[in-house]
Design a protein around this motif. Structure first.
Motif, short mmCIF file in Angstrom:
data_model
loop_
_atom_site.label_atom_id
_atom_site.label_comp_id
_atom_site.label_asym_id
_atom_site.label_seq_id
_atom_site.Cartn_x
_atom_site.Cartn_y
_atom_site.Cartn_z
N ASP A 101 -8.55 7.44 -2.51
CA ASP A 101 -7.70 6.29 -2.86
C ASP A 101 -8.22 4.98 -2.28
N LEU A 102 -9.49 4.97 -1.90
CA LEU A 102 -10.09 3.78 -1.31
C LEU A 102 -10.03 2.57 -2.24
N PHE A 103 -10.22 2.81 -3.55
CA PHE A 103 -10.27 1.70 -4.50
C PHE A 103 -8.88 1.10 -4.73
N ILE A 104 -7.85 1.93 -4.61
CA ILE A 104 -6.49 1.41 -4.69
C ILE A 104 -6.22 0.51 -3.49
N ASN A 113 -13.04 9.60 -9.00
CA ASN A 113 -12.03 10.66 -9.00
C ASN A 113 -12.01 11.49 -10.28
N ALA A 114 -13.01 11.32 -11.11
CA ALA A 114 -13.09 12.14 -12.32
C ALA A 114 -13.19 13.62 -11.92
N GLY A 115 -12.25 14.42 -12.37
CA GLY A 115 -12.25 15.84 -12.04
C GLY A 115 -11.61 16.19 -10.72
N ALA A 116 -11.16 15.19 -9.96
CA ALA A 116 -10.52 15.48 -8.67
C ALA A 116 -9.17 16.14 -8.88
N LYS A 117 -8.83 17.06 -8.02
CA LYS A 117 -7.54 17.72 -8.13
C LYS A 117 -6.42 16.78 -7.71
N LYS A 118 -5.28 16.95 -8.31
CA LYS A 118 -4.12 16.12 -7.99
C LYS A 118 -3.78 16.23 -6.51
N VAL A 128 0.83 -1.21 0.00
CA VAL A 128 0.00 0.00 0.00
C VAL A 128 0.86 1.26 0.00
N TYR A 129 1.98 1.22 0.73
CA TYR A 129 2.86 2.39 0.74
C TYR A 129 3.40 2.66 -0.66
N ALA A 130 3.82 1.60 -1.34
CA ALA A 130 4.34 1.77 -2.70
C ALA A 130 3.27 2.32 -3.63
N ALA A 131 2.05 1.80 -3.51
CA ALA A 131 0.95 2.29 -4.34
C ALA A 131 0.66 3.76 -4.06
N TYR A 132 0.71 4.14 -2.78
CA TYR A 132 0.48 5.54 -2.41
C TYR A 132 1.55 6.44 -3.02
N GLU A 133 2.79 5.99 -2.97
CA GLU A 133 3.89 6.77 -3.55
C GLU A 133 3.69 6.97 -5.06
N LEU A 134 3.22 5.94 -5.72
CA LEU A 134 3.07 6.00 -7.17
C LEU A 134 1.81 6.75 -7.60
N SER A 135 0.80 6.77 -6.75
CA SER A 135 -0.52 7.23 -7.16
C SER A 135 -0.60 8.71 -7.50
N LEU A 136 0.29 9.52 -6.98
CA LEU A 136 0.20 10.97 -7.22
C LEU A 136 0.60 11.32 -8.65
#
Length: 233
Positions: A88-91, A78-83, A33-41
């Protein structure tokens, strides 16, 4: 530089991607999960592609379709969500499912060992599995035999032979292979037959005997023996 891509906290993108998949293989939820969080941005699409790969390369069964659904949900919510402000619940759910899934790398083995585009079959291998005469026959003459099961009420020939919707329902249910029992196998189809106004009421009546529209609501008779209903063997 292409090889110096950084995640939100300055880690190398490829190293976080490697950690994501290897942590999933080990059911190490925290690091995955940490790796996914790092990549997700900054690398969200790349992250999902890696998660897709994990679902096929490392996990047993049909888990990939669940991951596809979670990716679709992530895109929708997350369509239209700001960066940096995404949900990130679905991740997180995808990572949990993959970590808990039974692991199996058969797909990777087969892909690496059997899927070589420059490997040709020997003449002996080809002749063993391919009936060249039959192939040539199909190419020049077409298939000369169509199974009888093709001709049901949805074809002109089937209708001409008196095939009905009831025949189709019964025959195709019995033909399922391998068969997986489902909730409505014993449903009486009354709503359907009332709607299409069948011309064969006697056959329908016989078919529906002892059945109900929704078998899930059918109350089972209480057993005279106190514990008999728990004997599933």
């Amino acid at each position: 530089m292409g090889y110096d891509l950084k995640t939100r906290n300055g880690y190398n993108m490829y190293e976080m991607s490697s950690m994501l998949q290897k942590a999933i293989r080990r059911s190490d939820v925290r690091h995955a999960v940490y790796a996914a969080y790092e990549l997700s941005l900054n690398f969200r699409n790349y992250m999902w592609k890696r998660i897709y790969t994990c679902s096929a390369e490392d996990c047993y069964g049909i888990i990939t379709k669940e991951i596809v659904a979670l990716k679709q949900a992530d895109d929708f919510v997350n369509a239209g969500a700001k960066k940096g402000s995404t949900n990130d619940l679905f991740i997180a759910k995808a990572i949990i499912l993959l970590c808990l899934a039974r692991k199996n790398r058969d797909a990777d083995y087969v892909a690496c060992n059997f899927m070589w585009g420059d490997k040709l079959l020997t003449d002996e291998e080809f002749d063993k599995f391919v009936d060249k005469d039959l192939v040539n026959k199909y190419c020049t003459e077409g298939i000369d035999y169509i199974p009888d099961y093709v001709f049901d009420c949805h074809t002109w020939k089937g209708k001409a032979n008196g095939k009905t919707k009831l025949d189709m329902i019964q025959t195709e249910q019995k033909a399922l292979k391998p068969y997986q029992p489902s909730l409505f196998d014993e449903g009486d189809w009354s709503e359907f037959f009332n709607h299409v106004a069948p011309k064969f009421p006697d056959k329908v009546k016989e078919f529906q005997k002892g059945k109900v529209l929704d078998p899930t609501e059918k109350k089972e008779e209480q057993s005279e023996k106190p514990n008999e209903q728990f004997d599933i063997w």
